[in-house]
Scaffold this active site. Sequence first.
Site, mmCIF file in Angstrom:
data_model
loop_
_atom_site.group_PDB
_atom_site.id
_atom_site.type_symbol
_atom_site.label_atom_id
_atom_site.label_comp_id
_atom_site.label_asym_id
_atom_site.label_seq_id
_atom_site.Cartn_x
_atom_site.Cartn_y
_atom_site.Cartn_z
ATOM 1 N N SER A 76 0.829 -1.198 0.000
ATOM 2 C CA SER A 76 0.000 0.000 0.000
ATOM 3 C C SER A 76 0.863 1.247 0.000
ATOM 4 O O SER A 76 2.045 1.214 0.352
ATOM 5 C CB SER A 76 -0.917 0.005 1.232
ATOM 6 O OG SER A 76 -1.770 -1.113 1.223
ATOM 7 N N SER A 77 0.253 2.360 -0.374
ATOM 8 C CA SER A 77 0.995 3.612 -0.369
ATOM 9 C C SER A 77 1.437 3.945 1.047
ATOM 10 O O SER A 77 0.756 3.610 2.032
ATOM 11 C CB SER A 77 0.135 4.742 -0.925
ATOM 12 O OG SER A 77 -0.869 5.113 -0.004
#
Length: 401
Positions: A76-77
């Site tokens: 994920s970011s």
Amino acid sequence: MTTVRDSEDFSPALRATMVNDLRAMGAITSDRVAHAVSTVPRHRFVPDQPLEAVYAADHAVVIKRDDQGTATSSLSSAHIQSVMLEQAEITPGMRVLEIGSGGYNAALIAELVGDDGAVVSVDIDPQIADRARACLNSVGYERVKVVVGDAEHGVPGEDAFDRIIVTAGAWDIPPAWRTQLAPAGRLVVPLRLKGITRSIAFETEGEELTSVSYRLSGFVPMQGDGQHHERVYPVGDHGSWGLRTDDDTFDIAASELRAALERPRLEQPSGTVFDLPDELELFLLASHPQMMMLHARPTLIEQRAFAASAGRGVPALVRGGSFAYRTKRENADVGGFETVVIAHGPAAEQVAAEYLGLLRCWARDHRRRGAATIRYIPVGHLAPTDGAISKRHGTVAITWH
């Protein structure tokens, strides 16, 4: 382009820049999370990726896809990972369960709990779990325990956890998560609600869970026994536009809606300023049982069949062969942009009026961040009927202040 082979020279500076960016974005608000993100070498969990992409604050990296090309696991970011860690408020010595393994987030959690804490990371995919284990070992986080299993049923043999952090889009909250959450614990979960996802930090309140914060988020969906597929109702030819929700009870009159789009559209200004779109989106979807997410392809936006908001996805009120949705337009009198309602169909005036009423209620009473309280009420306990979102194991009830 800097690659992982050059990482030892460049990654500390890139980590420092990423932390500064995340602070500026409001994703990092504490020194403890900033220190964890500054410490863990993110690039070691996605080798062979360009460092500029790995250390971009708002960039996710797909780790694995299925046979149809759909992402089933991703790093994920850093933005959403930092947001969720801030929501969790992890302190040294805690026991933390991570649902959905990738390695990097578990390493961040390990930094936050310290040597006296414990981190367990569970994933349903043995390949992803093995990969996470190898990456964690390679950077010195052997103390993180990685488990293969379907998290719908919890992690057998483990004591209660002070924090449970879910890193996959969950449609529901299974009883096992509440059972394994310590009495004063906190569950942070990206919960899917009528076609959108919000990362919600819940704490226990009797048999219920009550939100202490919620933030915009998006994740690959949960797999295993807890998976639930969103319903996409194609309306336009070849799927050029349609409606999306995760509620199975809608009956969509697709042919009537197609015909409605051919009728002249009704545009009604609301007289309200357009801002905080994520808060407004949640309010609209939670405040009317016939709200769904409307999506249209770029070609229809270019042809002006739909406003630009439909290209990104917008809450639409659907009744029979009529529908209404919102967009924005410049209006200096309201301070920048005004919200405008667009409606189609034989009942365009009625659905537009209902939509306008909701917009004006929002602007008058709830136009701020954090105006909602989100409760999860397990099956078997009295739940409200108005504004409730039914799930398999319980009901989500959202109230506005």
